[in-house]
Design an enzyme around this catalytic site. Structure first.
Site, PDB file in Angstrom:
ATOM      1  N   CYS A   4       0.851  -1.200   0.000  1.00  0.00           N
ATOM      2  CA  CYS A   4       0.000   0.000   0.000  1.00  0.00           C
ATOM      3  C   CYS A   4       0.886   1.249   0.000  1.00  0.00           C
ATOM      4  CB  CYS A   4      -0.926  -0.001   1.219  1.00  0.00           C
ATOM      5  SG  CYS A   4      -1.807   1.559   1.424  1.00  0.00           S
ATOM      6  N   CYS A   7       0.469   3.526   3.120  1.00  0.00           N
ATOM      7  CA  CYS A   7       1.130   2.951   4.301  1.00  0.00           C
ATOM      8  C   CYS A   7       2.636   3.187   4.205  1.00  0.00           C
ATOM      9  CB  CYS A   7       0.849   1.455   4.409  1.00  0.00           C
ATOM     10  SG  CYS A   7      -0.774   1.054   5.088  1.00  0.00           S
ATOM     11  N   ASP A  30      -0.213  16.133  -2.831  1.00  0.00           N
ATOM     12  CA  ASP A  30      -0.569  15.181  -3.886  1.00  0.00           C
ATOM     13  C   ASP A  30       0.460  15.291  -5.023  1.00  0.00           C
ATOM     14  OD1 ASP A  30      -3.524  13.714  -4.818  1.00  0.00           O
ATOM     15  OD2 ASP A  30      -1.984  14.051  -6.341  1.00  0.00           O
ATOM     16  N   HIS A  46      -4.283   1.520   8.222  1.00  0.00           N
ATOM     17  CA  HIS A  46      -4.764   1.101   6.896  1.00  0.00           C
ATOM     18  C   HIS A  46      -6.255   0.775   6.964  1.00  0.00           C
ATOM     19  CE1 HIS A  46      -4.463  -0.431   2.791  1.00  0.00           C
ATOM     20  NE2 HIS A  46      -5.333  -1.349   3.196  1.00  0.00           N
ATOM     21  N   ASN A  86     -13.038  10.211  -2.300  1.00  0.00           N
ATOM     22  CA  ASN A  86     -13.560   9.353  -3.361  1.00  0.00           C
ATOM     23  C   ASN A  86     -13.707   7.938  -2.809  1.00  0.00           C
ATOM     24  OD1 ASN A  86     -13.531  11.389  -5.394  1.00  0.00           O
ATOM     25  ND2 ASN A  86     -11.319  11.107  -5.641  1.00  0.00           N
ATOM     26  N   GLY A  92     -13.834   7.424  -8.700  1.00  0.00           N
ATOM     27  CA  GLY A  92     -12.456   7.802  -9.014  1.00  0.00           C
ATOM     28  C   GLY A  92     -11.434   7.376  -7.982  1.00  0.00           C
ATOM     29  N   HIS A  97      -6.530   3.080   0.255  1.00  0.00           N
ATOM     30  CA  HIS A  97      -6.220   3.435   1.646  1.00  0.00           C
ATOM     31  C   HIS A  97      -6.936   4.770   1.867  1.00  0.00           C
ATOM     32  CE1 HIS A  97      -3.060   3.847   5.086  1.00  0.00           C
ATOM     33  NE2 HIS A  97      -3.926   4.868   5.191  1.00  0.00           N
ATOM     34  N   HIS A  99      -8.390   8.230   2.236  1.00  0.00           N
ATOM     35  CA  HIS A  99      -7.695   9.526   2.155  1.00  0.00           C
ATOM     36  C   HIS A  99      -8.677  10.610   1.781  1.00  0.00           C
ATOM     37  CE1 HIS A  99      -7.523   7.588  -1.794  1.00  0.00           C
ATOM     38  NE2 HIS A  99      -7.599   8.806  -2.327  1.00  0.00           N
ATOM     39  N   HIS A 101      -8.890  14.447   0.081  1.00  0.00           N
ATOM     40  CA  HIS A 101      -8.214  15.484  -0.697  1.00  0.00           C
ATOM     41  C   HIS A 101      -8.626  16.843  -0.141  1.00  0.00           C
ATOM     42  CE1 HIS A 101      -7.408  12.817  -4.342  1.00  0.00           C
ATOM     43  NE2 HIS A 101      -8.362  12.132  -3.729  1.00  0.00           N
TER      44      HIS A 101
END
Ligand code: AMP
Ligand code: ZN
Length: 113
Positions: A4, A7, A30, A46, A86, A92, A97, A99, A101
């Site tokens: 991952c 991770c 990003d 995770h 997402n 998308g 894992h 997250h 944005h």
């Protein structure tokens, strides 16, 4: 979790431009920014995505939003920013894992694509 990328970033096995870190959460730039400010805020644990969030991890979601608020102020994007999670391929999601944005620094259209 082996294999991952987030991770690996959290464990510092993969380089990233870290903008925040505490015991539970890491935030980094990003690599393919979609706005002048585009930061990923990630629980170190995770968790695949929101569908896999357990009730015992609910506190993490609040913490992530507090981190987002702090970064938004630091980057001076209070005029307008967006937090996006997402979930699922059709939305998308490309990294499995959890997250969030944080996007800002330009006018953000609505509805999103
Ligand atoms: P999503 O499409 O919602 O799963 O978002 C995954 C995001 O992770 C994308 O915006 C990618 O540009 C970003 N990304 C993937 N690998 C890395 C990396 N090693 N460092 C920073 N950002 C990454
Ligand atoms: Zn992971």
């Amino acid at each position: 979790m082996d294999g991952c990328i987030f991770c690996k970033i959290a464990e510092k096995k993969l380089d990233s431009q870290i903008v925040h870190e505490d015991s539970e959460v890491i935030a980094f730039e990003d690599m393919n920014p979609q706005a002048p400010v585009h930061i990923l805020i990630v629980p170190k644990k995770h968790i695949i995505d929101l569908l896999h969030l357990s009730s015992t991890d609910e506190g993490l979601i609040g913490k992530i939003h507090s981190v987002a608020k702090r970064i938004a102020k630091e980057r001076k994007i209070e005029k307008g920013f967006r937090i996006i999670c997402n979930c699922g391929e059709e939305a998308g999601e490309s990294v499995g894992h959890l997250h969030f944005h944080l996007l800002g620094g330009r006018r953000l259209e609505w509805p999103p694509g």
